[in-house]
Design an enzyme around this catalytic site. Structure first.
Site, PDB file in Angstrom:
ATOM      1  N   CYS A  11       0.726  -5.456  11.650  1.00 24.43           N
ATOM      2  CA  CYS A  11       1.501  -4.269  12.005  1.00 24.43           C
ATOM      3  C   CYS A  11       0.607  -3.329  12.806  1.00 24.43           C
ATOM      4  CB  CYS A  11       2.011  -3.586  10.732  1.00 24.43           C
ATOM      5  SG  CYS A  11       2.748  -1.980  11.038  1.00 24.43           S
ATOM      6  N   CYS A  65       0.701   0.365  12.053  1.00 25.51           N
ATOM      7  CA  CYS A  65       0.047   0.778  10.793  1.00 25.51           C
ATOM      8  C   CYS A  65      -1.474   0.875  11.000  1.00 25.51           C
ATOM      9  CB  CYS A  65       0.294  -0.222   9.670  1.00 25.51           C
ATOM     10  SG  CYS A  65       1.961  -0.831   9.578  1.00 25.51           S
ATOM     11  N   ASP A  66      -2.040  -0.049  11.777  1.00 25.46           N
ATOM     12  CA  ASP A  66      -3.498  -0.200  11.772  1.00 25.46           C
ATOM     13  C   ASP A  66      -4.188   0.088  13.102  1.00 25.46           C
ATOM     14  OD1 ASP A  66      -3.044  -1.156   9.253  1.00 25.46           O
ATOM     15  OD2 ASP A  66      -3.115  -3.270   9.826  1.00 25.46           O
TER      16      ASP A  66
END
Ligand code: FAD
Length: 409
Positions: free
Chosen positions: A135, A138-139
């Site tokens: 993701c 997200c990261d």
């Protein structure tokens, strides 16, 4: 037994939240059971939600928050728990969480979405969260001014690669196809080709992910020449499709070979009273807008199912304790079925031990399905919740109805 919900929605992504809005607004006792701390589903991790109609600027988390508050406003309950088991054939249906909590519901809407597919590469599991991610939104910030590899060339992969360029200094997409060919839609490909931070390794697959404590390189194989080489990288993002979250209903509702739920246009599964919405379904387009639409349809169909269920219980099954109920399945388009109603009324007269219930099969398809009615008119007699006699077909006439009534009393 704990409270029985009218509708229990499993999964709090856009599909589940929209179903929650519709069901609770219809005054049904509704709850959403979500395994994560906050509802929102994949949308919560999608920063740039550019195509949700009417919201030019909103982010995924903004829409997720707004949908949750909207469902809450109408009285939808939010429960936390991961569903492990489900008994869809009992009445009420029983849903059990991993922690052993049991929830009971008259109807269930599956909205569990799909999760990223893993590749099973050597090093993939070992370095998950240590340089291997699924993701970007997200990261991505962990890779500020670093270099990353993206595996996959579909819409999600290329969009995520573009997003990663906001942080990383270089993003390399490993593509299994010939130079210039990707699976993503044209407009997304063009955007990637115009981005100076994106590079490509064509005709290739990643065979292994290596590192010490964190990922520092991958082994890439050129599938044309068979040559392998090591490519330095700080991170690897894998976007190679998704797996539907249906393991706990396997064997209970009809699924595709890949495990997606088969539904009709009313989001009905193969089990009465069980609906399914969003990415978990076998469908053409998996997006927030289609997940929301599925959720709205599922909740509306569910409401009709519950109304019909109530009609069956109150009008057909309940009075049969004392008397027989004769149910006439009719349709405004079948003349004989309307004649059957008046003929039956004449035959029964004012016998108050017999109750006549007329069901319009066009409107109440669920009740007709419940009694497996295939022909109009069909006439059944119900006593103590059991069908004790039936008469079907267009040749139903006053004489046959008189015999039917005499046999019953
Ligand atoms: C990286 C990425 C970018 C995307 N970008 C866009 C975009 O720009 N525009 C767009 O329209 N769409 C986008 N999508 C797709 C969109 O996010 C999905 O189509 C949508 O979220 C599907 O909604 P859903 O409710 O069906 O499932 P999900 O959003 O997956 O929600 C399912 C929910 O069910 C919960 N759940 C699963 N199993 C259980 C269980 N056993 N018990 C309890 N709860 C459970 C999960 O925790 C999750 O919250 C993107 C997706 C990804 C991954």
């Amino acid at each position: 037994m704990s409270d029985v919900f009218d509708v229990l929605i499993i999964g709090g992504g856009p599909a589940g939240l929209t179903a929650g809005i519709y069901a609770s607004r219809s005054k049904l006792k509704t709850a959403i059971l979500e395994k994560k701390r906050k509802p929102g589903g994949q949308m919560s991790t999608t920063w740039e939600l550019e195509n949700y109609p009417g919201f030019k600027e909103a982010t995924g988390p903004d829409i997720a928050k707004s949908l949750s508050e909207h469902a809450e406003k109408f009285g939808c309950e939010f429960l936390k728990g991961e569903v492990k088991e489900i008994d869809l054939h009992s009445n009420p249906k029983v849903v059990t969480s991993k922690k052993g909590e049991e929830y009971h519901a008259k109807s269930v809407i599956m909205a569990t979405g799909a999760e990223p597919r893993t590749l099973g590469l050597p090093g993939e599991h070992e370095f998950r969260g240590l340089g291997v991610g699924y993701c970007a939104t997200c990261d991505a910030d962990f890779y500020t001014d670093q270099e990353v590899i993206v595996i996959g060339s579909g819409d999600a992969a290329v969009e995520e690669a573009i997003y990663l360029t906001r942080f990383a200094k270089k993003v390399t997409i490993v593509v299994v196809h010939e130079e210039g060919k990707m699976d993503a839609t044209k407009v997304i490909q063009e955007r990637a080709f115009e981005n100076p931070k994106i590079d490509y390794i064509w005709n290739s697959v990643v065979e292994e992910i290596k590192g010490d404590e964190l990922v520092d390189r991958v082994v890439v194989k050129n599938i044309k020449t068979g040559e392998t080489s090591e490519v330095k990288t700080d991170g690897v993002f894998i976007f190679v499709g998704t797996i539907p979250k249906t393991e706990f209903i396997e064997g209970q509702v009809e699924l595709t070979e890949q495990g997606y739920v088969k539904v009709n246009d009313q989001m009905e599964t193969s089990v009465p009273g069980v609906y399914s919405a969003g990415d978990v379904n076998d469908k053409f387009l998996r997006q927030v807008v289609t997940a929301c639409a599925d959720g709205a349809i599922a909740a509306t169909a569910c409401e009709r199912f519950l109304e019909e269920r109530q009609d069956i219980e109150e009008k057909i099954e309940e009075p049969s304790q004392e008397k027989s109920v004769i149910v006439v399945f009719w349709s405004p388009t079948v003349k004989e079925s309307m004649e059957a109603i008046s003929q039956l009324e004449e035959v029964v007269g004012n016998d108050n031990q017999v109750k006549i219930v007329n069901i319009d099969t066009y409107k109440s398809t669920g009740i007709a399905d419940n009694y497996q009615i295939n022909e109009i008119p069909s006439i059944i007699a119900v006593r103590n919740k059991k069908v004790v006699a039936s008469l079907t077909g267009k040749e139903v006439n006053k004489e046959k109805l008189a015999d039917f009534y005499q046999d019953l009393v």
